[in-house]
Design a protein around this motif. Structure first.
Motif, PDB file in Angstrom:
ATOM      1  N   UNK A   1      37.733  37.046  16.318  1.00  0.00           N
ATOM      2  CA  UNK A   1      39.058  37.545  16.696  1.00  0.00           C
ATOM      3  C   UNK A   1      38.948  38.426  17.935  1.00  0.00           C
ATOM      4  N   UNK A   2      37.986  39.320  17.948  1.00  0.00           N
ATOM      5  CA  UNK A   2      37.800  40.189  19.113  1.00  0.00           C
ATOM      6  C   UNK A   2      37.466  39.371  20.355  1.00  0.00           C
ATOM      7  N   UNK A   3      36.559  38.403  20.198  1.00  0.00           N
ATOM      8  CA  UNK A   3      36.167  37.562  21.332  1.00  0.00           C
ATOM      9  C   UNK A   3      37.346  36.737  21.840  1.00  0.00           C
ATOM     10  N   UNK A   4      38.073  36.111  20.922  1.00  0.00           N
ATOM     11  CA  UNK A   4      39.186  35.258  21.350  1.00  0.00           C
ATOM     12  C   UNK A   4      40.284  36.083  22.005  1.00  0.00           C
ATOM     13  N   UNK A   5      40.547  37.279  21.489  1.00  0.00           N
ATOM     14  CA  UNK A   5      41.534  38.150  22.133  1.00  0.00           C
ATOM     15  C   UNK A   5      41.083  38.536  23.537  1.00  0.00           C
ATOM     16  N   UNK A   6      39.801  38.881  23.671  1.00  0.00           N
ATOM     17  CA  UNK A   6      39.271  39.256  24.978  1.00  0.00           C
ATOM     18  C   UNK A   6      39.400  38.097  25.966  1.00  0.00           C
ATOM     19  N   UNK A   7      38.975  36.910  25.565  1.00  0.00           N
ATOM     20  CA  UNK A   7      39.018  35.753  26.467  1.00  0.00           C
ATOM     21  C   UNK A   7      40.462  35.371  26.796  1.00  0.00           C
ATOM     22  N   UNK A   8      41.336  35.391  25.790  1.00  0.00           N
ATOM     23  CA  UNK A   8      42.736  35.041  26.031  1.00  0.00           C
ATOM     24  C   UNK A   8      43.376  36.013  27.021  1.00  0.00           C
ATOM     25  N   UNK A   9      43.102  37.292  26.856  1.00  0.00           N
ATOM     26  CA  UNK A   9      43.664  38.271  27.790  1.00  0.00           C
ATOM     27  C   UNK A   9      43.024  38.153  29.173  1.00  0.00           C
ATOM     28  N   UNK A  10      41.714  37.959  29.212  1.00  0.00           N
ATOM     29  CA  UNK A  10      41.017  37.840  30.494  1.00  0.00           C
ATOM     30  C   UNK A  10      41.464  36.598  31.256  1.00  0.00           C
ATOM     31  N   UNK A  11      41.725  35.512  30.534  1.00  0.00           N
ATOM     32  CA  UNK A  11      42.102  34.269  31.213  1.00  0.00           C
ATOM     33  C   UNK A  11      43.477  34.355  31.853  1.00  0.00           C
ATOM     34  N   UNK A  12      44.294  35.297  31.413  1.00  0.00           N
ATOM     35  CA  UNK A  12      45.624  35.446  31.988  1.00  0.00           C
ATOM     36  C   UNK A  12      45.703  36.446  33.123  1.00  0.00           C
ATOM     37  N   UNK A  13      44.601  36.981  33.528  1.00  0.00           N
ATOM     38  CA  UNK A  13      44.600  37.989  34.591  1.00  0.00           C
ATOM     39  C   UNK A  13      44.570  37.334  35.972  1.00  0.00           C
ATOM     40  N   UNK A  14      45.082  38.049  36.960  1.00  0.00           N
ATOM     41  CA  UNK A  14      45.111  37.556  38.336  1.00  0.00           C
ATOM     42  C   UNK A  14      43.703  37.324  38.869  1.00  0.00           C
ATOM     43  N   UNK A  15      42.791  38.216  38.527  1.00  0.00           N
ATOM     44  CA  UNK A  15      41.417  38.093  39.009  1.00  0.00           C
ATOM     45  C   UNK A  15      40.769  36.797  38.499  1.00  0.00           C
ATOM     46  N   UNK A  16      41.050  36.443  37.262  1.00  0.00           N
ATOM     47  CA  UNK A  16      40.492  35.209  36.706  1.00  0.00           C
ATOM     48  C   UNK A  16      41.032  33.993  37.452  1.00  0.00           C
ATOM     49  N   UNK A  17      42.328  34.012  37.729  1.00  0.00           N
ATOM     50  CA  UNK A  17      42.918  32.915  38.494  1.00  0.00           C
ATOM     51  C   UNK A  17      42.306  32.841  39.885  1.00  0.00           C
ATOM     52  N   UNK A  18      42.151  33.986  40.524  1.00  0.00           N
ATOM     53  CA  UNK A  18      41.559  34.029  41.870  1.00  0.00           C
ATOM     54  C   UNK A  18      40.127  33.487  41.837  1.00  0.00           C
ATOM     55  N   UNK A  19      39.379  33.834  40.797  1.00  0.00           N
ATOM     56  CA  UNK A  19      38.013  33.334  40.650  1.00  0.00           C
ATOM     57  C   UNK A  19      38.011  31.807  40.504  1.00  0.00           C
ATOM     58  N   UNK A  20      38.934  31.279  39.722  1.00  0.00           N
ATOM     59  CA  UNK A  20      39.023  29.823  39.549  1.00  0.00           C
ATOM     60  C   UNK A  20      39.372  29.140  40.867  1.00  0.00           C
ATOM     61  N   UNK A  21      40.294  29.718  41.615  1.00  0.00           N
ATOM     62  CA  UNK A  21      40.662  29.166  42.930  1.00  0.00           C
ATOM     63  C   UNK A  21      39.459  29.217  43.868  1.00  0.00           C
ATOM     64  N   UNK A  22      38.736  30.350  43.851  1.00  0.00           N
ATOM     65  CA  UNK A  22      37.564  30.506  44.706  1.00  0.00           C
ATOM     66  C   UNK A  22      36.499  29.455  44.364  1.00  0.00           C
TER      67      UNK A  22
END
Length: 145
Positions: A9-30
């Motif tokens: 639960x802790x891991x999935x919450x962390x990943x779900x929140x991290x995946x919705x961040x602008x930095x994560x999107x920018x990293x994927x674009x990069x």
């Protein structure tokens, strides 16, 4: 086993929140841009294409299950909160647990609620008009109108 569940639960919450961040999107674009730029270097080979296809497929596959898990927990928590509000208020307790009904049963219940709301609105409108008439009559009787 509860320890694994809690860690998941802790891991999935962390990943779900991290995946919705602008930095994560920018990293994927990069990363996608780096992959695209390296195309000429690898002569647009099958292996070069396979890297992005495999990577995106794995990430998508895992994220579907992770996000579904997070949404299921969030939905259950919201439903529990709503049920408690219904239980503690003057609302009808019959609505507690309706998320387990079939689509047809939910449609029927929704239609009944909408009809009740329409009749209450028309009743409110009639009461408002009657109140206005009574106020106007009182004003006339008092010589104000």
């Amino acid at each position: 086993m509860p320890t694994f569940s809690k860690h998941f639960v802790q891991f999935s919450n962390f990943v779900a929140h991290a995946s919705g961040k602008q930095l994560t999107f920018a990293l994927a674009v990069f990363l996608t841009a780096v992959w695209g730029v390296t195309g000429p270097l690898f002569h647009y080979s099958d292996a070069w294409q396979l890297v992005i296809n495999t990577g995106t497929t794995i990430v998508t596959f895992l994220m579907v299950f992770l996000i579904q898990n997070t949404q299921n927990r969030d939905g259950a928590a919201i439903q529990t909160k709503l049920d408690e509000l219904i239980r503690a208020s003057a609302a009808q307790n019959v609505y507690i647990g309706i998320e387990h009904l079939t689509d047809e049963e939910l449609d029927e219940l929704r239609a009944k609620c909408e009809a009740r709301a329409r009749s209450e609105r028309s009743g409110d409108e009639a009461a408002r008009r009657a109140q206005e008439k009574a106020a106007a009559a009182a004003d006339r009787a008092a010589g104000i109108g």
